[in-house]
Design a protein around this motif. Structure first.
Motif, short mmCIF file in Angstrom:
data_model
loop_
_atom_site.label_atom_id
_atom_site.label_comp_id
_atom_site.label_asym_id
_atom_site.label_seq_id
_atom_site.Cartn_x
_atom_site.Cartn_y
_atom_site.Cartn_z
N LEU A 30 -13.01 60.60 -8.98
CA LEU A 30 -13.19 60.15 -10.36
C LEU A 30 -14.50 60.65 -10.94
O LEU A 30 -14.57 61.05 -12.10
N TYR A 73 -3.04 57.72 -8.03
CA TYR A 73 -3.35 57.92 -9.45
C TYR A 73 -2.76 56.78 -10.28
O TYR A 73 -3.43 56.23 -11.15
N TYR A 116 -8.94 61.83 -17.61
CA TYR A 116 -8.33 61.28 -16.40
C TYR A 116 -6.82 61.44 -16.38
O TYR A 116 -6.09 60.50 -16.13
N PHE A 135 -6.75 64.87 -12.07
CA PHE A 135 -6.85 64.19 -10.77
C PHE A 135 -6.46 65.16 -9.64
O PHE A 135 -7.15 65.26 -8.63
#
Length: 148
Positions: A20, A78, A98, A103
């Motif tokens: 992240l 996720y 995001y 990811f």
């Protein structure tokens, strides 16, 4: 970001926090790591990002099963995080940073450019190693398929 992540139930391994962080830092113009992130490829071309053509060729192999399981695991991870983090903390987790694609990119970054390093305190920590992508690299790839 750490104070939010340490309290969030969907995050278990510290590596998830690193993913992240990477997703956000990659797009941070003021990052002290900007030069490093600017040198990274837009796509890593690991098994996680194999296209449909390659996946069809791998049909019935153990490798296909492993890639499929890895992608399913990552998608489940996720889905535990997003959009929940973006909804609960929109000031920290901007939805456009995001995405699933971002990811997956961060996963491939850490899979191909990280190593476990033993620190002086005796603890093993996962660290990005800028030259890790060059290790065990060959200019000849006999296992790659020709373009369709």
């Amino acid at each position: 970001m750490y104070h939010v992540l340490e309290k969030f139930e969907g995050i278990t391994p510290p590596e998830t926090m690193l993913l992240l962080w990477s997703m956000k830092e990659r797009r941070n113009c003021d990052s002290k790591y900007k030069m490093y992130f600017d040198t990274l490829p837009e796509d890593f071309h690991t098994g996680l990002s194999f296209g449909a053509n390659v996946m069809m060729v791998l049909g019935g192999t153990v490798l296909l099963d492993e890639i499929t399981q890895a992608k399913q695991h990552l998608l489940a991870e996720y889905d535990k995080l997003f959009p929940a983090l973006c909804n609960e903390h929109p000031d920290i987790f901007l939805l456009e940073l995001y995405t699933w694609e971002q990811f997956l990119w961060a996963c491939e970054l850490w899979y191909s450019n990280s190593m476990k390093i033993k620190f002086p305190d005796g603890k093993l920590r996962t660290c990005l190693i800028p030259i890790a992508g060059f290790l065990n690299h060959s200019v000849c790839h006999p296992f790659l398929l020709p373009p369709p």
